[in-house]
Design a protein around this motif. Structure first.
Motif, short mmCIF file in Angstrom:
data_model
loop_
_atom_site.label_atom_id
_atom_site.label_comp_id
_atom_site.label_asym_id
_atom_site.label_seq_id
_atom_site.Cartn_x
_atom_site.Cartn_y
_atom_site.Cartn_z
N THR A 57 -34.16 21.66 12.79
CA THR A 57 -34.67 22.29 12.02
C THR A 57 -34.58 23.45 10.92
OG1 THR A 57 -37.19 22.43 12.61
CG2 THR A 57 -36.30 20.12 12.19
N GLY A 58 -34.73 24.49 12.07
CA GLY A 58 -34.96 25.73 11.81
C GLY A 58 -35.85 26.30 11.75
N GLY A 59 -36.26 27.34 11.52
CA GLY A 59 -37.66 27.90 11.57
C GLY A 59 -38.18 29.54 12.38
N SER A 60 -38.90 29.73 12.01
CA SER A 60 -39.38 31.62 13.12
C SER A 60 -39.67 30.69 14.50
CB SER A 60 -40.32 31.99 12.36
OG SER A 60 -39.66 32.23 11.24
N GLN A 61 -39.78 31.79 15.77
CA GLN A 61 -40.70 31.26 16.42
C GLN A 61 -41.29 32.33 17.14
OE1 GLN A 61 -38.50 28.48 19.82
NE2 GLN A 61 -38.37 30.03 21.19
N PHE A 62 -42.39 31.95 17.75
CA PHE A 62 -42.99 33.48 18.48
C PHE A 62 -42.99 32.96 20.25
CE2 PHE A 62 -43.69 33.92 13.88
CZ PHE A 62 -43.33 34.96 13.65
N GLN A 63 -43.55 34.15 20.89
CA GLN A 63 -43.75 33.42 22.09
C GLN A 63 -44.59 34.85 22.79
OE1 GLN A 63 -41.15 31.47 24.53
NE2 GLN A 63 -41.68 32.29 26.16
N VAL A 64 -46.12 34.48 23.24
CA VAL A 64 -46.72 35.33 23.16
C VAL A 64 -46.57 35.27 24.69
CG1 VAL A 64 -48.96 36.18 23.13
CG2 VAL A 64 -47.90 35.29 21.10
N HIS A 65 -46.58 36.59 25.52
CA HIS A 65 -46.73 36.76 26.86
C HIS A 65 -48.47 37.18 27.06
CE1 HIS A 65 -45.84 37.70 30.86
NE2 HIS A 65 -46.46 38.40 31.54
N ILE A 66 -49.13 36.51 28.14
CA ILE A 66 -50.28 36.96 28.32
C ILE A 66 -50.80 37.10 29.60
CG2 ILE A 66 -52.80 35.83 28.33
CD1 ILE A 66 -51.67 34.31 26.20
N ALA A 67 -51.17 37.77 30.35
CA ALA A 67 -51.08 38.11 31.47
C ALA A 67 -51.60 37.28 32.52
CB ALA A 67 -52.03 40.02 32.41
N GLU A 68 -51.53 37.16 33.54
CA GLU A 68 -52.21 35.79 34.33
C GLU A 68 -53.48 35.73 34.32
OE1 GLU A 68 -51.72 33.84 38.65
OE2 GLU A 68 -50.33 35.45 38.87
N GLY A 69 -54.66 34.47 34.74
CA GLY A 69 -55.90 34.90 34.45
C GLY A 69 -55.79 34.87 32.77
N GLY A 70 -55.04 35.48 32.30
CA GLY A 70 -55.69 35.46 29.74
C GLY A 70 -56.46 34.13 29.61
N GLU A 71 -57.12 34.55 28.59
CA GLU A 71 -57.33 33.52 27.94
C GLU A 71 -55.29 32.67 27.03
OE1 GLU A 71 -58.71 30.05 25.79
OE2 GLU A 71 -59.97 32.08 27.26
N ARG A 72 -55.69 31.36 27.27
CA ARG A 72 -54.13 31.00 26.65
C ARG A 72 -55.21 29.50 25.83
NH1 ARG A 72 -49.57 29.20 29.36
NH2 ARG A 72 -50.02 27.99 31.21
N ASP A 73 -56.06 29.73 24.90
CA ASP A 73 -56.49 28.81 23.80
C ASP A 73 -55.13 28.25 22.93
OD1 ASP A 73 -57.18 26.98 22.48
OD2 ASP A 73 -59.41 28.51 21.98
N LEU A 74 -54.74 26.96 23.30
CA LEU A 74 -54.23 26.89 21.78
C LEU A 74 -54.59 26.86 20.55
CD1 LEU A 74 -51.71 24.28 22.96
CD2 LEU A 74 -51.74 26.79 23.64
N ALA A 89 -48.66 24.57 8.86
CA ALA A 89 -48.34 23.32 9.90
C ALA A 89 -47.88 24.23 11.45
CB ALA A 89 -47.77 22.30 10.03
N PRO A 90 -48.15 24.89 11.95
CA PRO A 90 -46.86 25.02 13.12
C PRO A 90 -47.48 24.25 14.64
CG PRO A 90 -49.24 26.51 13.75
CD PRO A 90 -49.50 25.44 11.97
N ARG A 91 -46.56 24.26 15.22
CA ARG A 91 -46.15 24.01 16.34
C ARG A 91 -46.67 24.47 17.58
NH1 ARG A 91 -40.22 21.26 15.46
NH2 ARG A 91 -40.77 19.92 13.33
N VAL A 92 -47.42 24.28 18.11
CA VAL A 92 -48.40 25.59 19.24
C VAL A 92 -48.02 24.77 21.04
CG1 VAL A 92 -49.93 26.65 20.09
CG2 VAL A 92 -49.64 26.46 17.97
N SER A 93 -47.41 25.15 21.36
CA SER A 93 -47.43 24.57 22.86
C SER A 93 -46.86 25.93 24.29
CB SER A 93 -46.55 23.58 22.81
OG SER A 93 -44.98 24.94 23.44
N LEU A 94 -48.00 25.46 25.35
CA LEU A 94 -47.65 26.34 26.59
C LEU A 94 -45.92 26.91 26.68
CD1 LEU A 94 -51.19 25.32 28.20
CD2 LEU A 94 -50.47 26.98 26.88
#
Length: 350
Positions: A57-74, A89-94
């Motif tokens: 579909t095309g679009g923009s993508q961001f990937q956030v790197h979080i230190a181990e043990g950090g908060e990963r609340d979607l 309407a973002p698509r958010v995933s681990l």
């Protein structure tokens, strides 16, 4: 003991001592498949259609790197996108054990920079821990077009090879009917479950084609052997000879499917739950569903369709008529012998 019993059961199927009537009950299997196909076609559209990945579909993508043990609340990512892009309407995933992936519609440069900074602030990481990329819609269209071209070329090539190998286009057509059956149901399950259709999933779909055809060719090879001019005797009708071939390869089909499902299931579990690897999950999910559906279609769809395509041929009609006449004669002779024995017994009593 169970292994021995299964082996004995397989041997009984191979010799014809026991038989499961797959061909004779084809209307039941057709009915089940029609229901599944209708659900697979209508169901995804009732829930809003198929979910295509950003690659299509095309679009923009961001990937956030979080230190181990950090908060990963979607929900943090969803709220952040909403604050920067109201109504989005973002698509958010681990992703993996440390990353969060956020996908949106294609953004302008200033919007991308603003969201990039907002995500870094929301998760308390530096700007370097957030990567941004975008995929143009034209690239997605090219991917879609190439996938369709690859699918069409594969199907045409496979149909030609099977027609030449089996020396009849009807076997090739029956195999393709089973193949489309597998693709429709697998795609429908993807749509109903809401899983994204990504290039990895397309690779899985194409792999399904090869597996489904392999299983069908194994069964059809035995059917061809049973229905060859020298093998098609007056002991069985054409449909019964085909059904015998399916029974003779049933245990092999089950074993092949189980052996294939075990590693694919392991990959699916590891990719989805352990590593959080989307590519592994997409490929493995398509394979897992496709192998199950492919095993079903080979036995319950391909062989019965082949019988239906050939039962109208004059040669098949004449052969079946001879078999039925021979059975009627045997039944009549058996009745006559029974009456003779009964009469002799009555005379002896008198």
């Amino acid at each position: 003991m169970a292994r021995r019993s299964f082996a004995e059961f397989g041997n009984a199927l191979y010799t014809g001592e026991k038989s499961i009537d797959f061909v004779g009950r084809r209307k039941i299997w057709y009915g089940i498949s029609i229901v599944l196909i209708i659900v697979a076609i209508v169901g995804p559209f009732l829930r809003g259609g198929f979910t295509f990945g950003i690659e299509f579909t095309g679009g923009s993508q961001f990937q956030v790197h979080i230190a181990e043990g950090g908060e990963r609340d979607l929900q943090i990512a969803i709220d952040t996108v909403e604050s920067v892009l109201p109504g989005a309407a973002p698509r958010v995933s681990l992703v993996g054990q440390t990353d969060i992936r956020v996908q949106t519609e294609q953004l302008e440069d200033n919007q991308s920079r603003e969201l990039h900074t907002a995500l870094a602030d929301a998760y308390g990481v530096s700007d370097e821990e957030v990567t941004a990329s975008y995929i143009g819609a034209s690239w997605g269209q090219d991917i879609t077009r190439q996938a369709l071209v690859g699918l069409i070329v594969f199907i045409l090539f496979a149909a030609l090879i099977m027609a030449l190998y089996f020396r009849t286009w009807k076997m090739s057509l029956a195999a393709l009917v089973a193949l489309f059956h597998d693709l429709i149901i697998t795609s429908g399950i993807y749509g109903l479950s809401g899983f994204e259709i990504t290039p990895a999933a397309v690779i899985g779909f194409l792999t399904i084609l090869g597996y489904s055809l392999y299983d069908t060719v194994v069964v059809f090879d035995k059917i061809r052997e049973n229905t060859a001019p020298g093998e098609l005797t007056e002991r069985r009708t054409f449909a019964e000879a085909v059904n015998l071939g399916v029974n003779q390869t049933l245990v092999r089909s089950i074993n092949t499917s189980v052996v294939a499902l075990l590693p694919v299931g392991s990959i699916l579990f590891i990719g989805a739950f352990v590593l959080g690897a989307g590519t592994l999950r997409d490929i493995a999910l398509a394979l897992f569903i496709g192998i199950l559906v492919g095993a079903y279609s080979t036995i319950f769809i391909a062989a019965p369709v082949y019988v239906q395509l050939r039962q109208g041929e004059d040669g098949i009609k004449k052969h079946d008529a001879r078999v039925l006449r021979a059975r009627e004669r045997e039944a009549a002779e058996g009745d006559a012998e029974g009456e003779l024995v009964e009469g002799t017994a009555d005379e002896a009593v008198v």
